[in-house]
Design a protein around this motif. Sequence first.
Motif, PDB file in Angstrom:
ATOM      1  N   LYS B 143     111.981  47.574  28.914  1.00 19.52           N
ATOM      2  CA  LYS B 143     110.560  47.062  29.659  1.00 19.52           C
ATOM      3  C   LYS B 143     109.865  45.923  29.082  1.00 19.52           C
ATOM      4  CE  LYS B 143     109.628  51.252  31.931  1.00 19.52           C
ATOM      5  NZ  LYS B 143     108.594  52.375  32.426  1.00 19.52           N
ATOM      6  N   LEU B 144     110.291  45.157  27.836  1.00 22.78           N
ATOM      7  CA  LEU B 144     109.723  44.080  27.419  1.00 22.78           C
ATOM      8  C   LEU B 144     110.176  42.784  27.810  1.00 22.78           C
ATOM      9  CD1 LEU B 144     107.513  43.441  25.199  1.00 22.78           C
ATOM     10  CD2 LEU B 144     109.373  43.436  23.404  1.00 22.78           C
ATOM     11  N   MET B 145     109.239  41.935  28.107  1.00 22.62           N
ATOM     12  CA  MET B 145     109.858  40.221  28.498  1.00 22.62           C
ATOM     13  C   MET B 145     109.116  39.325  27.384  1.00 22.62           C
ATOM     14  SD  MET B 145     109.157  37.475  31.388  1.00 22.62           S
ATOM     15  CE  MET B 145     109.683  38.782  32.798  1.00 22.62           C
ATOM     16  N   ILE B 146     110.042  38.971  26.564  1.00 19.79           N
ATOM     17  CA  ILE B 146     109.499  37.969  25.684  1.00 19.79           C
ATOM     18  C   ILE B 146     109.542  36.453  26.253  1.00 19.79           C
ATOM     19  CG2 ILE B 146     110.134  36.831  23.380  1.00 19.79           C
ATOM     20  CD1 ILE B 146     111.440  39.224  22.285  1.00 19.79           C
ATOM     21  N   GLY B 147     108.601  35.783  25.936  1.00 20.88           N
ATOM     22  CA  GLY B 147     108.315  34.324  26.547  1.00 20.88           C
ATOM     23  C   GLY B 147     108.560  33.625  25.423  1.00 20.88           C
ATOM     24  N   VAL B 148     109.459  32.669  25.535  1.00 24.13           N
ATOM     25  CA  VAL B 148     109.796  31.581  24.361  1.00 24.13           C
ATOM     26  C   VAL B 148     109.309  30.238  24.334  1.00 24.13           C
ATOM     27  CG1 VAL B 148     111.757  31.122  22.611  1.00 24.13           C
ATOM     28  CG2 VAL B 148     111.714  33.206  24.106  1.00 24.13           C
ATOM     29  N   LYS B 149     108.631  29.774  23.340  1.00 22.81           N
ATOM     30  CA  LYS B 149     108.327  28.317  23.514  1.00 22.81           C
ATOM     31  C   LYS B 149     108.271  27.628  22.072  1.00 22.81           C
ATOM     32  CE  LYS B 149     104.864  25.102  24.945  1.00 22.81           C
ATOM     33  NZ  LYS B 149     105.799  23.898  24.333  1.00 22.81           N
ATOM     34  N   CYS B 150     108.589  26.353  22.056  1.00 24.98           N
ATOM     35  CA  CYS B 150     108.330  25.861  20.902  1.00 24.98           C
ATOM     36  C   CYS B 150     107.416  24.489  21.187  1.00 24.98           C
ATOM     37  CB  CYS B 150     109.681  25.224  20.229  1.00 24.98           C
ATOM     38  SG  CYS B 150     110.680  24.346  21.367  1.00 24.98           S
ATOM     39  N   GLY B 151     106.484  24.232  20.215  1.00 22.83           N
ATOM     40  CA  GLY B 151     105.649  23.216  20.328  1.00 22.83           C
ATOM     41  C   GLY B 151     105.036  22.530  18.806  1.00 22.83           C
ATOM     42  N   ALA B 152     104.614  21.266  18.828  1.00 25.88           N
ATOM     43  CA  ALA B 152     104.541  20.327  17.526  1.00 25.88           C
ATOM     44  C   ALA B 152     105.688  20.655  16.531  1.00 25.88           C
ATOM     45  CB  ALA B 152     103.323  21.316  16.904  1.00 25.88           C
ATOM     46  N   SER B 153     106.736  20.530  17.074  1.00 25.45           N
ATOM     47  CA  SER B 153     108.098  20.697  16.459  1.00 25.45           C
ATOM     48  C   SER B 153     108.547  19.821  15.463  1.00 25.45           C
ATOM     49  CB  SER B 153     109.348  20.776  17.538  1.00 25.45           C
ATOM     50  OG  SER B 153     109.156  21.711  18.504  1.00 25.45           O
ATOM     51  N   ASP B 154     109.308  20.197  14.322  1.00 23.30           N
ATOM     52  CA  ASP B 154     109.877  19.088  13.217  1.00 23.30           C
ATOM     53  C   ASP B 154     111.188  19.648  13.158  1.00 23.30           C
ATOM     54  OD1 ASP B 154     109.846  21.269  11.627  1.00 23.30           O
ATOM     55  OD2 ASP B 154     108.330  20.215  10.188  1.00 23.30           O
ATOM     56  N   PRO B 155     111.905  19.022  12.256  1.00 20.67           N
ATOM     57  CA  PRO B 155     113.610  19.254  12.021  1.00 20.67           C
ATOM     58  C   PRO B 155     113.473  20.861  11.638  1.00 20.67           C
ATOM     59  CG  PRO B 155     113.069  17.179  11.008  1.00 20.67           C
ATOM     60  CD  PRO B 155     111.653  17.785  11.374  1.00 20.67           C
ATOM     61  N   THR B 156     112.572  21.480  10.978  1.00 18.97           N
ATOM     62  CA  THR B 156     112.935  22.810  10.783  1.00 18.97           C
ATOM     63  C   THR B 156     112.949  23.684  11.976  1.00 18.97           C
ATOM     64  OG1 THR B 156     110.213  23.410  10.532  1.00 18.97           O
ATOM     65  CG2 THR B 156     111.445  22.525   8.483  1.00 18.97           C
ATOM     66  N   SER B 157     112.361  23.307  13.189  1.00 24.50           N
ATOM     67  CA  SER B 157     112.531  23.868  14.289  1.00 24.50           C
ATOM     68  C   SER B 157     113.820  24.136  14.876  1.00 24.50           C
ATOM     69  CB  SER B 157     111.452  23.297  15.550  1.00 24.50           C
ATOM     70  OG  SER B 157     110.285  23.067  14.978  1.00 24.50           O
ATOM     71  N   GLY B 158     114.689  23.112  14.993  1.00 23.37           N
ATOM     72  CA  GLY B 158     115.928  23.307  15.526  1.00 23.37           C
ATOM     73  C   GLY B 158     117.093  23.677  14.601  1.00 23.37           C
ATOM     74  N   LEU B 159     116.793  23.621  13.215  1.00 26.43           N
ATOM     75  CA  LEU B 159     117.548  24.118  12.115  1.00 26.43           C
ATOM     76  C   LEU B 159     117.355  25.705  11.875  1.00 26.43           C
ATOM     77  CD1 LEU B 159     117.932  21.129   9.877  1.00 26.43           C
ATOM     78  CD2 LEU B 159     119.563  21.732  11.720  1.00 26.43           C
ATOM     79  N   ALA B 160     116.261  26.039  11.941  1.00 28.93           N
ATOM     80  CA  ALA B 160     116.082  27.350  11.432  1.00 28.93           C
ATOM     81  C   ALA B 160     115.184  28.210  12.514  1.00 28.93           C
ATOM     82  CB  ALA B 160     115.161  27.284  10.043  1.00 28.93           C
ATOM     83  N   SER B 161     113.896  27.828  12.815  1.00 26.70           N
ATOM     84  CA  SER B 161     113.259  28.985  13.569  1.00 26.70           C
ATOM     85  C   SER B 161     113.582  28.843  15.093  1.00 26.70           C
ATOM     86  CB  SER B 161     111.515  28.477  13.633  1.00 26.70           C
ATOM     87  OG  SER B 161     111.212  27.263  13.602  1.00 26.70           O
ATOM     88  N   ASN B 162     114.178  28.002  15.591  1.00 20.33           N
ATOM     89  CA  ASN B 162     114.475  28.270  16.995  1.00 20.33           C
ATOM     90  C   ASN B 162     115.786  29.127  17.030  1.00 20.33           C
ATOM     91  OD1 ASN B 162     112.250  26.886  17.970  1.00 20.33           O
ATOM     92  ND2 ASN B 162     113.521  25.026  18.581  1.00 20.33           N
ATOM     93  N   PRO B 163     117.045  28.723  16.145  1.00 21.30           N
ATOM     94  CA  PRO B 163     117.936  29.696  16.081  1.00 21.30           C
ATOM     95  C   PRO B 163     117.641  30.990  15.894  1.00 21.30           C
ATOM     96  CG  PRO B 163     118.663  27.677  14.753  1.00 21.30           C
ATOM     97  CD  PRO B 163     117.040  27.749  15.421  1.00 21.30           C
ATOM     98  N   SER B 164     116.801  31.250  14.935  1.00 27.18           N
ATOM     99  CA  SER B 164     116.310  32.540  14.566  1.00 27.18           C
ATOM    100  C   SER B 164     115.717  33.525  15.569  1.00 27.18           C
ATOM    101  CB  SER B 164     115.564  32.656  13.424  1.00 27.18           C
ATOM    102  OG  SER B 164     116.052  32.079  12.165  1.00 27.18           O
ATOM    103  N   ILE B 165     114.713  32.515  16.493  1.00 22.34           N
ATOM    104  CA  ILE B 165     114.108  33.264  17.618  1.00 22.34           C
ATOM    105  C   ILE B 165     115.254  33.565  18.579  1.00 22.34           C
ATOM    106  CG2 ILE B 165     112.569  32.757  19.602  1.00 22.34           C
ATOM    107  CD1 ILE B 165     110.697  31.360  17.657  1.00 22.34           C
TER     108      ILE B 165
END
Lengths: 114, 383
Positions: B143-165
């Motif tokens: 019954k859960l819907m997760i919304g996903v967003k990224c903002g004020a990104s840097d290289p750590t976003s694409g290499l670690a936090s986004n793949p983990s999310i």
Amino acid sequence: MALMVYHMYVESIIVYSNGRKVMKRKAVVLRGKDNLAAALTDLEAGEVLGVEVDEDAVSVTLVDSIPFGHKFSLTDAKSDSAIMTYGEIIGKATTDIKPGQHIHVYNVARWVKE
Amino acid sequence: MSFWGYPRPDGAAGTRNYVGAISTVACANDVARWIAERVPGCALFAHQQGCGQAKPDMELVHRTLASLGCNPNLAGVLLVSLGCEGPVDDIMAAIAASGKSVAKVVIQELGGASAAVAEGSRLARQMVTDASLIRREEVDDSKLMIGVKCGASDPTSGLASNPSIGAACDILIEGGGRCIFGETPEMMGAEHILARRAGSPEIGRKIIEIVNRMEKRSMAMGVDMRGANPSRGNIAAGLTSIEEKSLGAIVKGGTTPIEGVCEYGERPEGSGLFIVDGPGQEPKAVTALAAAGAQVILFSTGIGAPHGFPFVPVIKVTANPKTYQRLSEHMDFYVDIAGKASHKEVGHDIFMETLAVASGKRTKAETLGYVNFTDIWTAGTTF
């Protein structure tokens, strides 16, 4: 509805540096079919990195220094061959790229679909 | 797996239990805010739209307001209207269809702001009392819907936090739940890859269509977004092509097929992974996720985007150690980019944190009250 099968979430960790086991990851290969790794810290030319991809062990000696966030080749990428990360094509090699070489805008061009 | 949610009449489950004080036009914002400030338990939604816009944009605004009102995190809704702006009764009817209580105050009909605040506060207090009787129940995470967003990104976003999310999204979808991400400009360059992941050819065509539409809007202003990416700063940071940049953004949705594409303000049907058209700009992008029905949002940031949303908890995830230290009062979850845990393992930890927040754990943005920065996107200009 057409269902497609995707490769599993494969990710490898580079765990060895100059033959010594390191506790911190130095680079990441995001998907199993990628032919490059991204540096997670500034890496020096000459550094020897052990990579494990799908239980295969590969050893790479860095030809160039690789700054944090930049990429280096894991394979012999021939000119015109696909450069892949996230399991997808992000461009094509414009020259032969050796393992351990820096991969960036000067040796990669747009991949144009045939 | 499960979480503790507030049961709603339509079978949905809220992760929060607010009464929404929703302004239906920018001219009513102050009155909506005064009511929300007077009545604890209210969450304000204010914005700059709802008047002087072309018909498609007016429809978009009204659709978005109705969908926001239907979000399961709201137990009841008070619409605050000026009076001359449009079909408030239609918005009321759409929200009432979800079974929750909904009321309105109209400033021009009641004789001004003071009377509207008095009447609105009376209505809102009753709805807050009713809401306070609802108890959390254990509900399945489907019954859960997760919304996903990224903002004020840097290289750590694409290499670690986004793949983990993305790995966290895969877990929820495998269990029958839903995830949704937007930011159409971020898809540019990877739209052919997303289209290949579409659940049907029609969905694939829609993905290409929303990217082309967004590109035309920037072209109409003389700006070539595709040609301008990756920017000089992106290249210095290591990004080689627009494909790579966009892949780093869309990886936050995980690896499952795209089951549908929503227009801005629409709510998806069915389960799985969805896309909603819209901008990357944060107050408008997060609104699209809340309108789609997301009860919790995973938000990755590199440099440090601090704000949340009035009635949907926003979990801030960063893999940048300096940001985590410097902005610790805003960051909820740290991904150790050089740690030994795989993205899949970190994704599991993020998912467990998401269930904790869904069950009532307050986020940093909530405890700070840094949540009232909202707006609605429009495709055209104001007239």
